[in-house]
Design an enzyme around this catalytic site. Structure first.
Site, PDB file in Angstrom:
ATOM      1  CD  GLN A 126      36.945  29.909 -18.363  1.00 22.16           C
ATOM      2  OE1 GLN A 126      36.815  31.108 -18.129  1.00 22.16           O
ATOM      3  NE2 GLN A 126      38.002  29.224 -17.979  1.00 22.16           N
ATOM      4  N   GLY A 127      32.665  27.480 -19.733  1.00 21.29           N
ATOM      5  CA  GLY A 127      31.810  26.781 -18.766  1.00 21.29           C
ATOM      6  C   GLY A 127      32.615  25.926 -17.816  1.00 21.29           C
ATOM      7  CE1 TYR A 128      37.371  25.106 -18.623  1.00 20.55           C
ATOM      8  CE2 TYR A 128      38.964  25.758 -16.955  1.00 20.55           C
ATOM      9  CZ  TYR A 128      38.686  25.229 -18.192  1.00 20.55           C
ATOM     10  OH  TYR A 128      39.732  24.818 -18.977  1.00 20.55           O
ATOM     11  CB  SER A 129      32.647  28.631 -12.136  1.00 22.64           C
ATOM     12  OG  SER A 129      33.933  29.156 -12.292  1.00 22.64           O
ATOM     13  CD  GLU A 244      40.852  32.078 -16.721  1.00 24.62           C
ATOM     14  OE1 GLU A 244      40.898  30.835 -16.597  1.00 24.62           O
ATOM     15  OE2 GLU A 244      39.903  32.753 -16.301  1.00 24.62           O
ATOM     16  CB  SER A 362      40.177  33.981  -5.674  1.00 25.82           C
ATOM     17  OG  SER A 362      40.837  33.059  -4.833  1.00 25.82           O
ATOM     18  CG  ASN A 363      44.066  38.541  -6.442  1.00 25.03           C
ATOM     19  OD1 ASN A 363      43.794  38.008  -7.530  1.00 25.03           O
ATOM     20  ND2 ASN A 363      44.353  39.820  -6.342  1.00 25.03           N
ATOM     21  CD  GLU A 364      41.465  35.798  -1.343  1.00 26.16           C
ATOM     22  OE1 GLU A 364      41.040  35.472  -2.470  1.00 26.16           O
ATOM     23  OE2 GLU A 364      41.183  36.888  -0.806  1.00 26.16           O
TER      24      GLU A 364
HETATM   25  C1  LIG Z   1      32.858  38.639 -12.855  1.00 27.32           C
HETATM   26  C2  LIG Z   1      33.202  37.176 -12.878  1.00 27.32           C
HETATM   27  C3  LIG Z   1      33.303  36.523 -14.086  1.00 27.32           C
HETATM   28  C4  LIG Z   1      33.567  35.159 -14.133  1.00 27.32           C
HETATM   29  N1  LIG Z   1      33.565  34.526 -15.357  1.00 27.32           N
HETATM   30  C5  LIG Z   1      33.677  33.174 -15.407  1.00 27.32           C
HETATM   31  C6  LIG Z   1      33.530  32.463 -16.657  1.00 27.32           C
HETATM   32  O1  LIG Z   1      33.337  33.073 -17.726  1.00 27.32           O
HETATM   33  N2  LIG Z   1      33.584  31.119 -16.638  1.00 27.32           N
HETATM   34  C7  LIG Z   1      33.807  30.402 -15.495  1.00 27.32           C
HETATM   35  O2  LIG Z   1      33.871  29.188 -15.567  1.00 27.32           O
HETATM   36  N3  LIG Z   1      33.946  31.034 -14.295  1.00 27.32           N
HETATM   37  C8  LIG Z   1      33.882  32.403 -14.231  1.00 27.32           C
HETATM   38  N4  LIG Z   1      33.984  33.058 -13.018  1.00 27.32           N
HETATM   39  C9  LIG Z   1      34.096  32.258 -11.808  1.00 27.32           C
HETATM   40  C10 LIG Z   1      35.405  32.390 -11.074  1.00 27.32           C
HETATM   41  O3  LIG Z   1      36.386  31.611 -11.699  1.00 27.32           O
HETATM   42  C11 LIG Z   1      35.149  31.955  -9.617  1.00 27.32           C
HETATM   43  O4  LIG Z   1      34.296  32.933  -9.039  1.00 27.32           O
HETATM   44  C12 LIG Z   1      36.410  31.838  -8.820  1.00 27.32           C
HETATM   45  O5  LIG Z   1      37.164  30.747  -9.259  1.00 27.32           O
HETATM   46  C13 LIG Z   1      36.116  31.690  -7.315  1.00 27.32           C
HETATM   47  O6  LIG Z   1      35.210  30.662  -7.101  1.00 27.32           O
HETATM   48  P1  LIG Z   1      33.885  30.879  -6.214  1.00 27.32           P
HETATM   49  O7  LIG Z   1      33.197  32.118  -6.692  1.00 27.32           O
HETATM   50  O8  LIG Z   1      33.121  29.605  -6.222  1.00 27.32           O
HETATM   51  O9  LIG Z   1      34.421  31.189  -4.736  1.00 27.32           O
HETATM   52  P2  LIG Z   1      34.963  30.122  -3.691  1.00 27.32           P
HETATM   53  O10 LIG Z   1      35.862  29.144  -4.358  1.00 27.32           O
HETATM   54  O11 LIG Z   1      33.796  29.599  -2.914  1.00 27.32           O
HETATM   55  O12 LIG Z   1      35.842  31.060  -2.745  1.00 27.32           O
HETATM   56  C14 LIG Z   1      35.240  31.963  -1.802  1.00 27.32           C
HETATM   57  C15 LIG Z   1      36.384  32.712  -1.097  1.00 27.32           C
HETATM   58  O13 LIG Z   1      37.208  31.761  -0.378  1.00 27.32           O
HETATM   59  C16 LIG Z   1      38.562  31.875  -0.821  1.00 27.32           C
HETATM   60  N5  LIG Z   1      39.167  30.528  -0.894  1.00 27.32           N
HETATM   61  C17 LIG Z   1      38.631  29.419  -1.491  1.00 27.32           C
HETATM   62  N6  LIG Z   1      39.485  28.364  -1.367  1.00 27.32           N
HETATM   63  C18 LIG Z   1      40.576  28.837  -0.724  1.00 27.32           C
HETATM   64  C19 LIG Z   1      41.813  28.248  -0.331  1.00 27.32           C
HETATM   65  N7  LIG Z   1      42.085  26.960  -0.585  1.00 27.32           N
HETATM   66  N8  LIG Z   1      42.726  29.022   0.304  1.00 27.32           N
HETATM   67  C20 LIG Z   1      42.460  30.340   0.576  1.00 27.32           C
HETATM   68  N9  LIG Z   1      41.302  30.947   0.229  1.00 27.32           N
HETATM   69  C21 LIG Z   1      40.376  30.226  -0.415  1.00 27.32           C
HETATM   70  C22 LIG Z   1      38.487  32.505  -2.210  1.00 27.32           C
HETATM   71  O14 LIG Z   1      39.668  33.198  -2.519  1.00 27.32           O
HETATM   72  C23 LIG Z   1      37.308  33.444  -2.069  1.00 27.32           C
HETATM   73  O15 LIG Z   1      37.723  34.644  -1.464  1.00 27.32           O
HETATM   74  C24 LIG Z   1      33.781  34.433 -12.941  1.00 27.32           C
HETATM   75  C25 LIG Z   1      33.711  35.106 -11.709  1.00 27.32           C
HETATM   76  C26 LIG Z   1      33.426  36.453 -11.660  1.00 27.32           C
HETATM   77  C27 LIG Z   1      33.333  37.144 -10.335  1.00 27.32           C
END
Ligand SMILES: Cc1cc2nc3c(=O)[nH]c(=O)nc-3n(C[C@H](O)[C@H](O)[C@H](O)COP(=O)(O)OP(=O)(O)OC[C@H]3O[C@@H](n4cnc5c(N)ncnc54)[C@H](O)[C@@H]3O)c2cc1C
Length: 377
Positions: A126-129, A244, A362-364
């Site tokens: 999955q190429g989202y992030s 998902e 994320s849970n937040e």
């Molecule tokens: C082990 C693992 C596997 C993954 N696999 C995939 C994958 O296969 N494909 C893919 O596309 N992505 C994948 N991801 C990415 C995942 O979807 C992102 O890590 C996730 O969406 C959080 O984004 P970020 O890491 O950029 O953190 P950020 O968005 O930068 O967030 C950092 C912190 O700030 C908090 N935060 C951010 N915005 C808000 C808000 N508006 N209100 C309150 N709190 C907030 C978050 O909860 C987090 O605690 C994976 C991540 C992990 C850890």
């Protein structure tokens, strides 16, 4: 509201349990129980056993190999498989790209990709992030420029789970810089063997390799590998995120882990007494058991809604939040029970499971969804 299983559902559970007992290979069950690394071959082996039985894609329409099970049966199957210690099913093809193609794909895309996903011939990721675009996914900047009958894609994806195993990646890309950031995003299917793709490992806290960075440097993608219209990617992305979130509670797996924890703690001695006789530790285990029972009942409430043809709303995010909190707490209590001389695999699992409250939204972010959509705050 009826939170009890019907006699037919109880019989179905027995059928699934019986089949799992006979069909889940011992070595795979042992690997899962020991928290050992599952290779691509391990994952595909279990996938193909289920495909042969016709149980690999229960939620797909029957014409594409679905089982015709209702949501309760699907849940029973997942719960029993988790409880039995079956390897996880990699969701990217079966539970993400598959449903997207079924809903938005062309007849040719369905015909080509769906049987290959079903049989385990293509491994998907999955190429989202992207760096800087996780929770704020719509800010993504990987660019796809149209040149004749193809796109040329340049950018970077990150956290891409199992990209090092994958044959294909589904990607959100920016095809136009629209007024709103949600506009101008498209959904592309990209062959991982295309020239210009580089996969680099990201090491997690436990030292394991499951996620990657994926670099795309002028990667050529035929136009017929776009799903939906140009600019429709955000609608598809949201549809897929709903899928998902549905299966993150992992109740069957947590029930098995809780039993493991109790047996393990009963064997640990402290001052000549079993750790399970320690009031404070037992109190922690009991609290967790109550939480797990509450999660099961919450899940049954959602299932009862689904049984009545009413899709659950944003509250389904509760399953993700509570399910992952319980999974993490189980790893913490295992570490406490093992003490300083505990096996390395327990520490690795504890570290690895920090991920569960981050991925799949994320849970937040899940709490924001409940606050906004369910509570109207
Ligand atoms: C082990 C693992 C596997 C993954 N696999 C995939 C994958 O296969 N494909 C893919 O596309 N992505 C994948 N991801 C990415 C995942 O979807 C992102 O890590 C996730 O969406 C959080 O984004 P970020 O890491 O950029 O953190 P950020 O968005 O930068 O967030 C950092 C912190 O700030 C908090 N935060 C951010 N915005 C808000 C808000 N508006 N209100 C309150 N709190 C907030 C978050 O909860 C987090 O605690 C994976 C991540 C992990 C850890």
């Amino acid at each position: 509201m009826d939170l009890n299983y019907s006699p037919a559902e109880v019989a179905f559970r027995e059928e699934v349990r019986e089949w799992l007992r006979a069909s889940l290979p011992d070595d795979l069950r042992d690997k899962v129980a020991a928290y050992a690394h599952l290779t691509k071959e391990d994952l595909l082996r279990w996938h193909r056993i289920l495909a042969k039985k016709g149980w690999i894609a229960p939620s797909w329409p029957q014409e594409w190999g679905g089982t015709g099970w209702d949501p309760v049966q699907r849940y029973i199957f997942e719960e029993e498989a988790g409880y039995a210690g079956a390897p996880p099913l990699v969701p990217f093809g079966l539970a993400m790209c598959g449903p997207v193609l079924l809903r938005f794909g062309t007849p040719q895309q369905k015909q080509h990709f769906l049987p290959r996903i079903y049989d385990g011939d293509d491994f998907w990721c999955q190429g989202y992030s992207e760096p800087g675009s996780g929770s704020d996914l719509a800010s993504l900047s990987t660019r796809a420029t149209r040149e004749g009958d193809r796109y040329v894609v340049t950018g970077q994806k990150t956290w891409t789970t199992l990209a090092h195993y994958a044959d294909w990646i589904f990607c959100l890309v920016r095809t136009e810089s629209g007024a709103r950031k949600q506009e101008g995003i498209s959904f592309l299917l990209i062959d991982m063997r295309s020239p210009g793709i580089t996969v680099r490992p990201l090491r997690l806290m436990d030292g394991g390799h499951e996620v990657n960075e994926v670099f795309l440097d002028s990667v050529k993608v035929p136009l017929d590998q776009r799903v939906g219209d140009e600019g429709m990617g955000w609608t598809i992305a949201k549809y897929l995120l709903g899928h998902e979130r549905m299966n993150t509670a992992r109740i069957g797996t947590s029930r098995r882990e809780l039993e493991n924890l109790k047996q393990f703690a009963a064997r640990q001695k402290k001052g000549g007494r079993s750790l399970m006789d320690d009031v404070r530790f037992r109190d922690e285990v009991t609290r967790l058991e109550v939480e797990l029972m509450a999660l099961e009942i919450t899940n049954l409430r959602f299932l009862d809604q689904l049984r009545g043809g009413r899709p659950p709303g944003a509250e389904v995010s509760m399953l993700k939040i509570k399910g992952t909190e319980i999974q993490q707490r189980l790893t913490e209590l295992m570490m406490i029970a093992a003490g300083p001389s505990g096996e390395k695999s327990l520490a690795d699992r504890y570290a690895n499971f920090r991920k569960t409250s981050i991925y799949a939204g994320s849970n937040e972010i899940q709490r924001n969804i409940i606050a906004k959509m369910s509570l109207g705050l």
